[in-house]
Write an enzyme that holds these catalytic residues in place. Structure first.
Site: not given
Ligand code: ATP
Ligand code: MG
Length: 765
Positions: A33-34, A224, A258, A623
């Site tokens: 997402k981030t 976010d 979350q 995490r």
């Molecule tokens: P949270 O809910 O914990 O905030 P999030 O959904 O924001 O998580 P991110 O932090 O954006 O998730 O991504 C998690 C990890 O996966 C990061 O290290 C990111 O770089 C990696 N990632 C995200 N999308 C891809 C992708 N398409 N290919 C490879 N790695 C990815």
């Molecule tokens: Mg995030």
């Protein structure tokens, strides 16, 4: 196509490139997402949108900075013009620019929690109320609730429910205190954290020209961690994005599972309302977890399945290189900390982890102390986030109070803090005369100092102090922050005062902390003059950097420890599970998984509390990228005494297949000295370490008569039913908290630490 789009899967890419209209990305942890939000901003910039038209609201300022750096790598330095920051930081900035519209000075102060509590304490005293009954912390949260619900003191008084609750809590004068508190903040030209949201809302709601300006300006809004926005934050977003002719370019990402700030008023209803308020909403669901290995993802899914109310989501990973979750059962909290530090050393050696890959998480900040002790002993660099933050330390607040007063002389809390520190002959009696005079004439203290009647000596001292500050004020308007701040540090006498205390370790560290503030100001001055500036609200970027003290203070009130520069960038992270939101680490330790701690005692008492704790546990578990270790202790110090604990119910919500027990790791096995589980808490969980390799009992129970704990002193020989005979090496703690280290003769373990209250020992010589 730009290469960064290749780093996304199909759904992610579609979300990133949908730049018209409202978008919701609702997805589980680690699903990107981030990353999507970050790349979407880069994509919008690539379409030719000016960066200052983009607003990105993040959970911490650090997250905003990282996001900006990431975007900069894709689109270059113009990324720095994007308005990225926390709700509070961004709104503070807008409010400065518009302060006159809502009757505040442009350099208004921001009262932190301490300032607010002090002010409330004073008001309670002035009103001759009982501070036990009118607990300042309870009042602070009460006022916060009122503000977050847009209840002014007048509306509060008219609200039957609030008034009735106050009566029941036996605090019938709460409304009066609230009213006084608001008036005093106004008089001091100060906003507290809630005011930053409240006043922003007020500004947009009641000043159409201002609303128009910011609607025109922010064409692309991003949030976010949307699940943790509260009612007021959502209302502000709504004002910015919903109006006739709006493009409704509001892009939010979040995960209802979350949501962990309900206690602060965050409501996941915002996610549900969003679709209703913005019917054109496009929703994307991301299902692949890129962060964690299979056991972690599976465990997380199992945990959250125990919560009733959540949007259905699947999360999967294709990572098969999976380690099981390691479960560490410890005797005491000290044992827990020691063994975790051992494990960290082992992981670093075996897997070449860097310190920065490792995080120790806990439910309450007080738990950090034990880990700090053991990490220090092993010379491992670490940083504690939260707890008593750097910016709340006495010496830091003292110096900042001088700076605040220079920028805003009406700042009552700053003034009272340093008017006679270092001592300059202004006694408490004098201060209280000034206060009374100020109250009687509804004046800020700063003005009251001039007109109050005082004995000659006191009057001189007060006027001298005023002159000193006035001199700084004049200079602060023209000179860069660092120059004036370092003069204030010296001329106020603060530097000498701190120097005189530096012979003790504590005194030295105070001096170093205050010096560190000056370093930060110096860094700020340098950076401000080298970075392109975000334009003031409504205009294109200006070319004159603002290096003033006022500009520095604008940022500092909202800084957290995460924003501090660190001497050693490679450190182990210690933080609460709350603070870990959005972050990821190769190896995570979740500690203190015990009933009444995690879930917390309060959560068990609050409706919906248990579900919220479970979401928090879910956040903590997710995490971890590769290694997850969960620990709990049989007894731990809490509130100054040893208390027994039972394993957290959440542990039993994870299928055993995902666990690996660490009972037999290293040379330390867990003694059988577990206190009896409390019958009142039902925990059907017992992934216990195997005891097969425990030493066999070597003494007969018949002639065993336990000695009183006081008899167990260093040097005596003792007998234990399970471990046999041994010698007491040392004893720590007092009374029921005494812990003995005993070396037993026929034991593979060099030394065992036994809590004397539970361990039965018989002194044999
Ligand atoms: P949270 O809910 O914990 O905030 P999030 O959904 O924001 O998580 P991110 O932090 O954006 O998730 O991504 C998690 C990890 O996966 C990061 O290290 C990111 O770089 C990696 N990632 C995200 N999308 C891809 C992708 N398409 N290919 C490879 N790695 C990815
Ligand atoms: Mg995030």
């Amino acid at each position: 196509m730009a290469h960064y789009l290749d780093e996304l899967n199909d759904v992610q890419r579609e979300a990133v490139t949908t730049i018209d209209g409202p978008v919701l990305v609702i997805a589980g942890p680690g699903s990107g997402k981030t990353r999507v939000l970050t790349y979407r901003i880069a994509y919008v910039l690539e379409q030719g949108v000016e960066p200052w038209r983009i607003l990105a609201l993040t959970f911490t300022n650090k997250a905003a900075r990282e996001m900006t750096e990431r975007i900069e790598r894709v689109v270059g330095p113009r990324a720095r013009y994007v308005w990225a920051g926390t709700f509070h930081a961004i709104f503070a900035r807008i409010l400065r620019a518009e302060a006159s519209k809502i009757g505040y000075p442009p350099h208004f102060s921001i009262y932190d929690t301490d300032d607010t509590t002090n002010l409330l304490r004073n008001i309670i005293k002035e009103m001759c109320l009982d501070p036990q009954q009118y607990n300042p912390n309870a009042l602070r949260s009460r006022i916060s609730i009122a503000k977050s619900n847009l209840l002014t003191p007048a509306l509060y008084r008219a609200n039957d429910l609030m008034m009735e609750q106050d009566r029941q809590a036996r605090r019938p004068f709460t409304a009066d205190i609230y009213e006084r508190y608001v008036a005093r903040c106004r008089l001091a030209g100060a906003m507290d954290f809630d005011d930053l949201l409240l006043q922003m809302h007020h500004l947009l709601r009641h000043h159409p020209d201002v609303a128009e300006k910011y609607r025109e300006r922010f064409r692309y809004l991003h949030v976010d961690e949307f699940q943790d926005t509260n009612f007021l934050q959502y209302a502000i977003l709504h004002l910015l994005a919903k109006y006739p002719g709006s493009p409704e370019n509001l892009f939010v990402v979040g995960d209802d599972a979350q949501s962990i700030y309900a206690f602060r008023g965050a409501t996941i209803d915002n996610i549900l309302d969003f679709g209703r308020d913005f019917p054109q909403l496009k929703t994307f669901k991301l299902e692949q977890n890129y962060r964690s290995t299979a056991h972690i993802v599976a465990a997380a899914n199992e945990i959250i399945a125990h919560n009733q109310r959540q949007l259905p989501k699947k999360i999967w990973t294709d990572r098969r290189d999976s380690q099981k979750i390691r479960l560490l059962r410890c005797m005491t909290d000290d044992d827990e900390a020691r063994r975790i530090v051992d494990l960290i050393i082992e992981q670093k050696n075996r897997l070449h982890l860097r310190n920065g890959d490792i995080a120790i998480l806990y439910r309450t900040n007080a738990q950090s102390r034990k880990f700090e002790e053991h990490l220090r002993r092993q010379n491992l660099p670490y940083r504690v986030f939260g707890g008593l933050s750097f910016y709340q330390r006495r010496e830091v607040k003292d110096l900042l109070a001088y700076l605040r007063l220079t920028v805003n002389p009406y700042d009552e809390e700053a003034l009272v803090r340093i008017i006679n520190y270092p001592a300059r002959g202004i006694s408490d009696a004098t201060v209280s005369k000034i206060r009374q005079h100020a109250m009687a004439h509804n004046l800020p203290l700063w003005e009251a100092m001039l007109t109050v009647e005082l004995p000659e000596r006191a009057r001189k001292a007060v006027l001298n102090f005023r002159m000193l500050v006035e001199n700084w004020q004049r200079r602060a308007a023209q000179e860069p922050a660092y120059r004036i701040a370092s003069d204030i540090y010296r001329q106020s006498g603060l530097l000498d005062e701190l120097k005189s205390e530096r012979s003790t370790e504590e005194g030295l560290s105070r001096l170093q902390n205050a010096n560190a503030v000056l370093d930060a100001i110096s860094e700020f001055t340098d950076q401000a003059s080298s970075l392109p500036l975000n334009g003031d609200a409504g205009e294109a970027p200006s070319s004159v950097p603002d290096t003033s003290l006022a500009a520095y203070l604008q940022t500092v009130a909202l800084l957290t420890d995460a924003d501090l520069a660190s001497d050693s960038p490679d450190y182990i992270t210690l933080m609460s599970a709350h603070a870990a939101k959005g972050l990821e680490f190769r190896s995570v330790f979740i500690t203190g998984m015990e009933e009444m701690l995690f879930p917390s005692f309060f959560a068990l008492e609050t409706p919906g509390g248990l579900d919220e704790e479970r979401r928090l546990f879910y956040v903590a578990v997710t995490r971890a990228k590769e290694l997850l270790t969960i620990s709990y202790a049989g007894v731990r110090y809490r509130n100054g005494r040893l208390s027994e604990s039972t394993p957290s119910r959440f542990l039993s919500e994870i299928n055993r297949d995902h666990y690996e027990n660490l009972g037999g790791i290293g040379s330390r096995r867990i003694p059988a000295e577990q206190p009896p589980a409390r019958a009142s808490v039902s925990v059907n969980f017992s992934p216990r370490p195997s005891y097969s390799s425990q030493p066999q009992p070597s003494v007969s129970a018949d002639d065993f008569k336990p000695s009183p704990p006081e008899a167990v002193v260093p040097g005596v020989r003792v007998r234990h039913l399970k471990f046999g005979d041994g010698i007491v090496r040392s004893v720590e703690g007092a009374r029921e908290n005494r812990v003995a280290s005993v070396a037993f003769q026929n034991d593979a373990v060099a030394e065992r630490r036994l809590v004397l209250r539970f361990a039965k020992l018989m002194v044999i010589s």
